[in-house]
Design an enzyme around this catalytic site. Structure first.
Site, mmCIF file in Angstrom:
data_model
loop_
_atom_site.group_PDB
_atom_site.id
_atom_site.type_symbol
_atom_site.label_atom_id
_atom_site.label_comp_id
_atom_site.label_asym_id
_atom_site.label_seq_id
_atom_site.Cartn_x
_atom_site.Cartn_y
_atom_site.Cartn_z
ATOM 1 N N SER A 57 -4.492 -17.035 6.080
ATOM 2 C CA SER A 57 -3.728 -18.217 5.647
ATOM 3 C C SER A 57 -3.967 -19.375 6.622
ATOM 4 C CB SER A 57 -2.231 -17.896 5.570
ATOM 5 O OG SER A 57 -1.788 -17.240 6.740
ATOM 6 N N ASP A 95 -6.466 -10.472 10.169
ATOM 7 C CA ASP A 95 -6.767 -10.459 8.732
ATOM 8 C C ASP A 95 -8.275 -10.585 8.560
ATOM 9 O OD1 ASP A 95 -5.838 -10.316 6.192
ATOM 10 O OD2 ASP A 95 -5.017 -12.353 6.116
ATOM 11 N N GLU A 127 -7.533 -7.065 2.084
ATOM 12 C CA GLU A 127 -6.917 -7.272 0.773
ATOM 13 C C GLU A 127 -7.548 -6.356 -0.274
ATOM 14 O OE1 GLU A 127 -6.887 -11.318 -0.583
ATOM 15 O OE2 GLU A 127 -5.779 -12.035 1.169
ATOM 16 N N GLU A 194 2.516 -8.308 -1.995
ATOM 17 C CA GLU A 194 2.742 -9.763 -2.128
ATOM 18 C C GLU A 194 2.990 -10.144 -3.583
ATOM 19 O OE1 GLU A 194 -0.008 -12.326 -0.063
ATOM 20 O OE2 GLU A 194 0.743 -14.117 -1.082
#
Ligand code: KIV
Length: 301
Positions: A57, A95, A127, A194
């Site tokens: 992010s 991440d 992810e 999420e």
């Protein structure tokens, strides 16, 4: 009744990874926040959060991109290195950015190793379910803890039809549930859910032994994560509905900068206490050492 200690073994130093599953067993909520630099890592540590995520992010919050996709390994390595210098007690999770693990198991392991070796990360986050499973197994096999991430996975937002809640039909919820179970079986130590309906997240949480960390997934998860800039009111783009802002730092900073600008322009800053003096005799000598100063200054005009 005496309150149970929050941690069995976190008296000093780094939080042991095994403590997270223990918190889940004891039904004690886990806190996670993103951080992207030394001061945010240090403040998150001082506030007592268990997990600090150096999220991709950062591409949006720190680097000003429209999505997380452009984040690169080199950028996230620099940010992770800064965060690990500040966050000593929480587990720091890096991440893995888009493109750093999709190509092959080998590339995924190589990049995960860089986060640990070069940036001091304790773990990495990937992810997706399905095709990500073999990457998780390979990285865990190399001895690096992995956090999974299902539901809305921003790196594949285009495939998902945009930044939308996921698992809102029985069929899609079942697929998400299976992905979460498969990530646990592949060796993840925790999984982020999420933008997932609360009943689905609660069911997944009940089924898994590893903790779930929710963001827009309701209070039934084992823990919660928020993005630093959203939580503190520093991100001025559109925030998703699941964001709760705990401060309005952008306005606070703007007000402080406004006061600074006014003070500089009016000459009110700097004051005496912000300047360095020099002994009078040194000042006099300094001026006598510069004969013709005024003339030379005139020649340069
Ligand atoms: O990149 C990020 O900040 C994340 C969190 C929203 C979980 O993946």
């Amino acid at each position: 009744m005496t309150e149970k200690p929050r941690y069995a073994s976190w008296t000093h130093g780094k939080l042991p990874l095994t403590e997270l599953a223990e918190l889940k067993r004891r039904d004690q909520k886990i806190t996670m926040v993103t951080a992207y630099d030394f001061p945010s890592g240090r403040i998150a540590d001082a506030a007592g959060v268990e997990l600090v995520l150096v999220g991709d992010s950062a591409a949006m919050t720190v680097l000003g991109h429209d999505s997380t996709v452009p984040a690169t390994m080199e950028e996230l390595l620099i940010l992770t290195r800064a965060v690990t210098r500040g966050a000593k007690r929480p587990l720091v999770i890096a991440d893995m950015p888009f493109g750093s693990f999709q190509v092959s198991d080998e590339a995924a392991v190589e990049n995960a190793v860089r986060f640990v070796k070069e940036a001091g990360a304790d773990a990495v986050k990937l992810e997706g379910g399905g095709p990500t499973l073999s990457r998780v197994q390979a990285i865990v096999g190399a001895g690096i803890p992995v956090m999974g991430h299902v539901g809305l996975t921003p790196q594949s937002a285009t495939m998902l039809g945009g930044f939308k809640a996921q698992g809102r039909t029985a069929e899609k919820a079942e697929r998400l549930y299976e992905d979460a179970l498969a990530l646990e079986a592949a060796g993840c130590f925790a999984v982020v859910l999420e933008a997932v309906p609360a009943p689905v997240a609660a069911r997944v949480t009940a089924e898994l032994e590893i903790p779930t960390i929710g963001i827009g997934a309701g209070g039934g998860c084992d823990g919660q994560v928020l993005v630093w800039h959203d939580l503190l009111g520093l991100y001025e783009g559109r925030s998703p509905r699941f964001v709760k802002q705990y401060a309005d730092l952008a306005s606070e900073i703007e007000r402080a900068l406004g006061r600074y600008v006014d003070a500089v322009r009016s000459g009110a800053f700097p004051e005496e206490q912000h300047t360095y003096a020099m002994p009078d005799e040194e000042r006099v000598q300094f001026e006598t050492r510069l004969p013709g100063l005024a003339e030379r200054a005139g020649q340069h005009q």
